[in-house]
Write a protein that holds these residues in place. Structure first.
Motif, short mmCIF file in Angstrom:
data_model
loop_
_atom_site.label_atom_id
_atom_site.label_comp_id
_atom_site.label_asym_id
_atom_site.label_seq_id
_atom_site.Cartn_x
_atom_site.Cartn_y
_atom_site.Cartn_z
N VAL A 292 0.77 -1.17 -0.02
CA VAL A 292 0.06 -0.07 -0.04
C VAL A 292 0.91 1.27 -0.06
O VAL A 292 0.44 2.53 -0.62
N ARG A 293 1.82 1.15 0.67
CA ARG A 293 2.93 2.30 0.76
C ARG A 293 3.95 2.36 -0.33
O ARG A 293 4.53 3.36 -0.43
N GLY A 294 3.71 1.54 -1.29
CA GLY A 294 4.52 1.51 -2.49
C GLY A 294 5.95 1.39 -2.08
O GLY A 294 7.05 1.61 -2.97
N GLU A 295 6.22 0.58 -1.17
CA GLU A 295 7.57 -0.02 -0.79
C GLU A 295 7.89 -1.29 -1.29
O GLU A 295 9.24 -1.83 -1.22
N LEU A 296 7.23 -2.14 -1.70
CA LEU A 296 7.27 -3.35 -2.49
C LEU A 296 6.56 -3.32 -3.92
O LEU A 296 5.40 -2.98 -4.27
N PRO A 297 7.23 -3.88 -4.96
CA PRO A 297 6.74 -3.84 -6.17
C PRO A 297 5.63 -5.09 -6.19
O PRO A 297 5.77 -6.17 -5.52
N THR A 298 4.75 -4.89 -7.28
CA THR A 298 3.72 -5.97 -7.42
C THR A 298 3.59 -6.04 -9.17
O THR A 298 4.16 -5.25 -9.74
N ALA A 299 3.06 -7.39 -9.42
CA ALA A 299 2.71 -7.73 -10.87
C ALA A 299 1.49 -8.31 -10.92
O ALA A 299 1.19 -9.18 -10.07
N PRO A 300 0.94 -8.17 -12.17
CA PRO A 300 -0.42 -8.95 -12.10
C PRO A 300 -0.27 -10.37 -12.17
O PRO A 300 0.82 -11.04 -12.83
N SER A 301 -1.08 -11.32 -11.74
CA SER A 301 -0.92 -12.80 -11.79
C SER A 301 -2.69 -13.18 -11.73
O SER A 301 -3.42 -12.44 -10.83
N LYS A 302 -2.91 -14.12 -12.59
CA LYS A 302 -4.26 -14.48 -12.73
C LYS A 302 -4.89 -15.09 -11.39
O LYS A 302 -4.18 -16.05 -11.12
N VAL A 303 -6.00 -14.92 -10.55
CA VAL A 303 -6.61 -15.55 -9.48
C VAL A 303 -7.96 -15.23 -9.68
O VAL A 303 -8.55 -14.60 -10.52
N PRO A 304 -8.71 -16.03 -8.72
CA PRO A 304 -10.14 -16.13 -9.15
C PRO A 304 -10.81 -14.90 -8.79
O PRO A 304 -11.84 -14.46 -9.36
N GLU A 305 -10.09 -13.86 -8.16
CA GLU A 305 -10.77 -12.49 -7.94
C GLU A 305 -10.82 -11.52 -9.13
O GLU A 305 -11.37 -10.49 -9.51
N CYS A 306 -9.97 -12.25 -10.20
CA CYS A 306 -9.74 -11.22 -11.64
C CYS A 306 -11.07 -11.16 -12.32
O CYS A 306 -11.33 -10.21 -13.02
N ARG A 307 -11.90 -12.15 -12.03
CA ARG A 307 -13.45 -12.35 -12.50
C ARG A 307 -14.19 -10.99 -12.13
O ARG A 307 -14.94 -10.57 -12.94
N GLN A 308 -14.01 -10.59 -11.11
CA GLN A 308 -14.68 -9.16 -10.64
C GLN A 308 -14.05 -7.93 -10.42
O GLN A 308 -14.50 -7.09 -9.70
N CYS A 309 -12.63 -8.00 -10.75
CA CYS A 309 -11.94 -6.97 -10.59
C CYS A 309 -11.79 -5.71 -11.63
O CYS A 309 -11.81 -6.26 -12.70
N PRO A 310 -11.96 -4.38 -11.24
CA PRO A 310 -12.06 -3.47 -12.36
C PRO A 310 -10.67 -3.34 -13.17
O PRO A 310 -10.78 -2.40 -14.18
N TRP A 311 -9.72 -3.92 -12.63
CA TRP A 311 -8.28 -3.58 -13.26
C TRP A 311 -8.19 -4.61 -14.22
O TRP A 311 -7.16 -4.71 -15.08
N TRP A 312 -8.94 -5.83 -14.29
CA TRP A 312 -8.60 -6.88 -15.09
C TRP A 312 -8.53 -6.55 -16.77
O TRP A 312 -7.88 -6.81 -17.47
N LYS A 313 -9.72 -5.49 -17.01
CA LYS A 313 -9.81 -5.01 -18.44
C LYS A 313 -9.37 -3.51 -18.55
O LYS A 313 -9.61 -3.15 -19.64
N ARG A 314 -8.79 -3.08 -17.53
CA ARG A 314 -8.68 -1.54 -17.48
C ARG A 314 -7.19 -1.20 -17.19
O ARG A 314 -6.85 -1.57 -16.15
#
Length: 558
Positions: A217-239
């Motif tokens: 949350v504080r931007g101190e660790l990097p992240t990258a997308p990875s498909k999980v069940p949550e993706c089906r309802q996530c606003p960022w999946w196609k945006r």
């Protein structure tokens, strides 16, 4: 950050925190919104029932207050030694980032301090016959705190509940208000017991998980997308917001999570498998830490994705149990309130057994009794004529659940079977689960749901929005939860249900007559096309054979 952020996608957490302005105006998925509304209604019911039983024992925090005022009221009630507090909100911690509240704060009568008890709208235990066991979950009466091992219950693990309780314990601990007993409780959907969790073994994992998530949350660790069940309802999946959308980024790099989502991708990355191509070309022994079914199937799934094959045959000849008289069955339910529609298909004729009284309603027992009577009559007539009989559904979990639940809730009503009669039917050979038939005989790179499999057999739903989540919205309109009943939505639900039963029939016919020819078998995946960046075929990469145990139809040839 509240406890919800502890379970779910790290990359979504980063995007939500870094770009809150991009979420303005985006409404929740209808299914998410309905589950949230149902949870609110359930918590209101629990609150009203518990407070009415002992009004002098409760302090109810006014939910209409501002957050800071609610936190102040909660701390005053704790300082005064209130026995039970409903709707407590703990002070937000600016240094750690924690925020959170508990439906119930229960003063520990033996050790002092408070036990957090949360109220959720899902099942946390299942009933069982008393039996000796190595482990019995601990439960308590909701009205009188007295935790004891419960041989009448079996646990339904819910990590999200445990993480939330650990989160609340740490917040209570900060103010010296946590019970030394190191326990927390959950009241589930049935509101019959409090499931008591031992929080001691959970705290180290919670602390590690929280440190990771707050750093994200504080931007101190990097992240990258990875498909999980949550993706089906996530606003960022196609945006897209930081470049392409999550889906586009994963497809562009042919990420392994597209064919091995969730924790499976994490295991594979630990072995240097980053892309679908890496997985497809795996050589050597199976990973020792792979706990997601036969590893060879994951390799075949990757190879099928590369070639665009929607299914792969495990067996040489696909088989489905057939009968002289065949009935297709599909139900529609609403949340945990009940099953309002049992749809059937016999000899091409669709017959719905339905109640349009808003659930929960006693009229559900009438429609269920009529359905069961009709189904058993068809079976009896087939037997009298010397014909075989079978009834088909797709993924029997829901049908079995509501057959048993309906038999219990409406026992003694006209046409309603006993639980033993339901058990004899669903455990017998005449109740056929087409989902199981698909799972046993196909590897499914794109998923095993009926909406994924039936189109391969040539079936299409009339409604482009057809799906379980959408049907929940249609049902609310159809019965008039939010206004006058919308009869057009009733028609829409009936057509959707009819298409579901017709889909199972088409799938069965296809599996019987054409699947052997139309679906490639395991032996067809010994080579993988080597594609150029533009998608054209450069050649074929020869891969090692898969294990002979992969399928009775043969091994992969090299």
């Amino acid at each position: 950050m509240d406890a919800r952020a502890l379970i779910g996608c790290r990359h979504r957490l980063h995007l939500d925190a870094a770009h809150p302005e991009a979420l303005v105006g985006i409404s929740d998925d209808p299914g998410v919104r309905q589950r949230r509304e149902a949870a609110t209604a359930h918590r209101t019911k629990v609150r009203d029932t518990l407070v009415a039983a002992a009004p002098d024992a409760w302090v109810v925090i006014d939910p209409g207050l501002r957050a800071a005022e609610r936190a102040e009221a909660t701390m005053r009630a704790c300082a005064a030694g209130a026995q039970r507090i409903w709707g407590g909100l703990l002070p937000q911690e600016l240094d750690t980032g924690r925020r959170g509240g508990s439906e119930i704060l229960l003063r520990d009568p033996d050790r002092g301090g408070y036990v957090p008890i949360i109220v959720v709208n899902h099942k946390v235990t299942d009933p069982r016959q008393p039996e000796p066991a190595d482990f019995h979950p601990t439960t308590s009466d909701p009205y009188h705190w007295h935790p004891q091992p419960d041989p009448h219950r079996k646990l339904r693990p819910q990590p999200r509940d445990q993480q939330r309780l650990a989160h609340l314990h740490r917040m209570l601990q900060r103010h010296g208000l946590a019970s030394p007993a190191l326990v927390g409780g959950v009241i589930g959907y049935h509101f019959d017991r409090i499931l008591v969790h031992d929080l001691g073994p959970l705290l180290a994992d919670y602390d590690q998980r929280y440190a990771d998530r707050i750093a994200v949350v504080r931007g101190e660790l990097p992240t990258a997308p990875s498909k999980v069940p949550e993706c089906r309802q996530c606003p960022w999946w196609k945006r897209g917001i930081e470049g392409p959308s999550c889906e586009d980024r994963l497809i562009e790099r042919r990420d392994v999570s597209l064919v091995a989502p969730g924790s499976r991708a994490e295991v594979l990355r630990g072995h240097g498998v980053e892309t679908i191509d890496d997985l497809a070309s795996w050589a050597g022994p199976d990973p020792e830490d792979w706990q997601h079914g036969p590893f060879d199937e994951a390799v075949v799934t990757a190879r099928a994705w590369i070639t665009g094959a929607p299914l792969v045959r495990r067996v040489e000849s696909v088989r489905v149990r057939r009968a002289d008289v065949e009935v297709d069955v599909d139900l529609e339910s609403f949340q945990e309130y009940g099953a309002y529609l049992w749809g059937t298909l016999l000899d091409g004729v669709y017959r719905p057994f339905v109640t349009w009284d808003p659930l929960p309603t006693d009229d559900e027992g009438r429609s269920f009794g009529e359905f069961w009577t009709w189904l058993m009559t068809v079976r009896a007539e087939a037997a009298a004529a010397g014909k075989t009989f079978a009834a088909y559904c797709y993924s029997r979990t829901a049908e079995d659940k509501w057959l048993y639940e309906s038999a219990r809730r409406f026992a003694g009503r006209p046409g309603v079977p006993t639980v033993d009669q339901v058990r004899a039917f669903v455990d017998g050979p005449q109740w056929v689960d087409m989902f199981q038939a698909v799972s046993d005989q196909f590897i499914c790179p794109n998923g095993k749901g009926l909406k994924k499999i039936a189109p391969v057999a040539g079936f299409a739903w009339r409604d482009p929005e057809a799906g379980g989540e959408a049907s929940m919205s249609w049902y609310r309109l159809a019965v008039g939860y939010d206004g006058a009943p919308d009869l057009t939505q009733r028609t829409r639900l009936l057509e959707y249900n009819e298409d579901d039963v017709r889909a199972t029939q088409v799938l069965r016919e296809w599996m019987t007559r054409r699947a052997d020819v139309e679906v490639p078998g395991l032996a067809d995946f010994g080579q993988v096309p080597d594609l150029r960046p533009d998608g054209s075929l450069r050649g074929y990469a020869v891969l090692p054979p898969l294990a002979p145990s992969l399928g009775r139809g043969g091994t992969i040839a090299t």
